[in-house]
Scaffold this active site. Sequence first.
Site, PDB file in Angstrom:
ATOM      1  N   THR A  91      42.109  37.732  51.337  1.00 59.73           N
ATOM      2  CA  THR A  91      41.543  38.620  50.112  1.00 59.73           C
ATOM      3  C   THR A  91      42.237  38.663  49.006  1.00 59.73           C
ATOM      4  OG1 THR A  91      42.501  40.934  50.516  1.00 59.73           O
ATOM      5  CG2 THR A  91      40.697  40.275  52.320  1.00 59.73           C
ATOM      6  N   ASP A  92      41.389  39.117  47.845  1.00 59.26           N
ATOM      7  CA  ASP A  92      41.933  39.277  46.625  1.00 59.26           C
ATOM      8  C   ASP A  92      42.521  40.537  46.838  1.00 59.26           C
ATOM      9  OD1 ASP A  92      42.743  39.622  44.098  1.00 59.26           O
ATOM     10  OD2 ASP A  92      40.784  39.117  43.035  1.00 59.26           O
ATOM     11  N   ALA A  93      43.415  41.340  45.939  1.00 53.93           N
ATOM     12  CA  ALA A  93      43.907  42.596  46.044  1.00 53.93           C
ATOM     13  C   ALA A  93      42.964  43.720  46.354  1.00 53.93           C
ATOM     14  CB  ALA A  93      44.939  42.890  44.642  1.00 53.93           C
ATOM     15  N   THR A  94      43.341  44.395  47.367  1.00 53.11           N
ATOM     16  CA  THR A  94      42.352  45.426  48.113  1.00 53.11           C
ATOM     17  C   THR A  94      42.254  46.663  47.306  1.00 53.11           C
ATOM     18  OG1 THR A  94      43.835  45.881  49.716  1.00 53.11           O
ATOM     19  CG2 THR A  94      42.197  44.325  50.192  1.00 53.11           C
ATOM     20  N   GLY A 125      39.529  35.051  48.784  1.00 53.95           N
ATOM     21  CA  GLY A 125      38.075  35.822  48.577  1.00 53.95           C
ATOM     22  C   GLY A 125      38.115  37.058  47.316  1.00 53.95           C
TER      23      GLY A 125
END
Length: 591
Positions: A284-287, A238
Site C-alpha cells: 500500500t501507499d502510506a496509510t 497501490g
Amino acid sequence: MVKVNLKAIPYCLSDEDIAWVEKTIAGMTDEEKVGQLFFENRGQSTDEALIELVQKYHIGGYRYNGIKKEVVQHNIRTLQENSKIPLFVACNTESGGNGSATDGTYLANGIKIGATGNVDYAYEMGRLGNEEAATMGNNMAFAPVCDIHYNWENTEIVSRAFGNDPDRVAAMSKAYMDGVHAVPGYASVAKHWPGNGQDFRDAHISNNINNFTFEEWMATYGKVYKTLIDGGLDGVMGGHIMMPKYMREFYGTKDEDMMPATLCYELMTDLLRNKLGFNGFVVTDATHMVGFEDRMTRKEAVAATINAGCDMFLFFNDPDEDFGFMLDAYKSGAISEERMTDALRRILGLKAKMGLNKKPKEELTPQPEAMSLVGDPKYTEFAAKVAQDAITLVKYKDEGVLPITPEKYKKVMIVYVKGAETGMTQLMKFAFGAGAAKNPAQVLCEMLNARGFEAFIYESPMDKAAKLMKEGKKLDFMDMYRMGKASVEAFQEQQDLVITLFDVSSGRPAFGMSKGGGEIPWYVHDMPTIGISVNAPTMLADVPMLRTYINAYDSKPYTMEALVDKLTTGPEAFTGKDPIDSFCGLWDAKI
C-alpha cells in the site's frame, strides 16, 4: 483470488528457493506471519526500539529517508542482524540517492528527465541512485513514479512524473526499472497504482480520482503498467486512488461504495492481477493519508487492504493497535489462511529472488567503507549533464530579449516569488533547518554579478514598510498602498531587465501587493521581463502575461550555472522540450 506462481516472472525461483519459502512459512507463528505484512518508517531510532520492531512486531520491511548515511546504515544493520527473516529496506530513490539519506545525491526529478527526452538518462537515474542507496543497506526502490501528469493543478506528482505522454512515461519508467535491476539484489516497486495525475487533489489530504474509462485507462496508465509488468516489475505500490467510471462500467458500483485501490478488490486483484497479469507483490501507499482513512474505520481498513489484494501494509499508525487489528483479523478468519499464505509467498518469494535468504545476517548490510561511494563526483557529473539537456525555453514571444548581456541589460532586478507554505514545508524546515543556505534568487544574483551585471533582489513594499515601522516611522494604509507605486518612466530608470524567479514546490505562487510594487509582472510591455521557474513547472497559469518563460526544474548549483550559461548565450542554447503542457491548457498563456 489469483495465486502466485513463484517459477514465473518476476520471481523465477529455483526449487531450492521455493522450498525455503514454504519451509519458512510453515515454521512461522501467527504473530510472525502478521508481522511480515508490515513496513515501518521511523527516523533516528535507538537500537532498542529497532530490535523491538523485528522481535516483537516481526516486520517484513522498513523504509528510509531523511537522516544521515551513517545512521541509515547503522540502523539497517541493527534491523537485519536482529531479524529472524531478512527485511526489505526500501527508499524513495525516485530522484536519486537522497531518497535514502540526506547526504545522498539528488540526480533529477522525473519531469526534468522527461524534458531531456533521453531514455538513457532514466536508466542511469535508476542505476546510479540505487547504487548509492545500496551502499547504506537499502535493497528496494519505491520507484519509478509512473504516473501521467494530465492535470496542471495536480500538486502531488507535478515534478515527479516523467510527463504527460503515456509512451514517454512507459519508456522512461521501464528504463528506470531496468537501471534498478542493474544493481545486484535490488527490487523496483512502481507507483502509484492505478495512476495519479488527473485529480487536482492530493491523496495525503483528500480523495484522489482517476476518471478514465477502461478503454481510456488501457491506452494510457494500463500501457505504462503493462510495459513494466512484461519487463519483470517486482512490485506495485497501490495508491489511494478511485476509478469511478471503471467501477460503474464493470461492476455497477454506487458512488457511496467507491473505494481507493488499496481497499478495492476489483482494482487491486481483478484489474491488476487478472486483466494485466501481474504476478508480483503489492504494498500500500502510506496509510496515514486521508485518501485511505476516510472510507471506513482503521480497524476495518487494516484487514481490508490484504483482502483487496495488497500483500504489505505501509507504516504503523500505532504499532500495538495496527498489529493487533491485523492479528485479530487473521485469527478470526477475516483474513483467510489462503490469502495470508499467498501474501507471504509473494513477500518471501521476492526476498528469495533478491538473494536475501542466502546471505548471512552480517552480510545483508554493507560495511561502513562502502559508503565512500555516497556523494561520488560521478553522480553530480551525471546530474549536471541532465541539467544542461533539460532546461526548457517554454515561451519566447519577445524575440531579441535573449541573450542577456551586461551591455544590453546592466541593471537586473530579480523578483523572488515563493509559494504558500504547507504543513510539509514547515516540517521540512523544522527537520533540516532553514535560512542557512542561500536561496535561488541570491545564487542567481551572485552568478550574474560575477559576469558583469549589476543584479539586485527586489524588496517588496511590505518589507520596506516593515523596516520603516521598525525604525519608528508611523505609516497608515495609504502610505503602504502608495509605497510601491511609481511612474513607468521611473520604473524603467531603476533597472534594464526583470527576472521573475519562481521557487514554488507545488501549488500556486504567493504574490505580495497586487497594487504597486514589482511582484506581479504588470510591466511586460514596458520592461524586458523573463520568468523562470526553478521548481514546479506550471507558473504560467498565474502569470500568463509573461512573454518569455523558462523551466529549470530545480535550483541545484549545476542547474543554476547551466541556466546562466543559456541566458547569456541565447535561445538556441535551450535544448529541453516541454514534457507536459506548461501553458496549463490556457489559451491566454500562449499569446
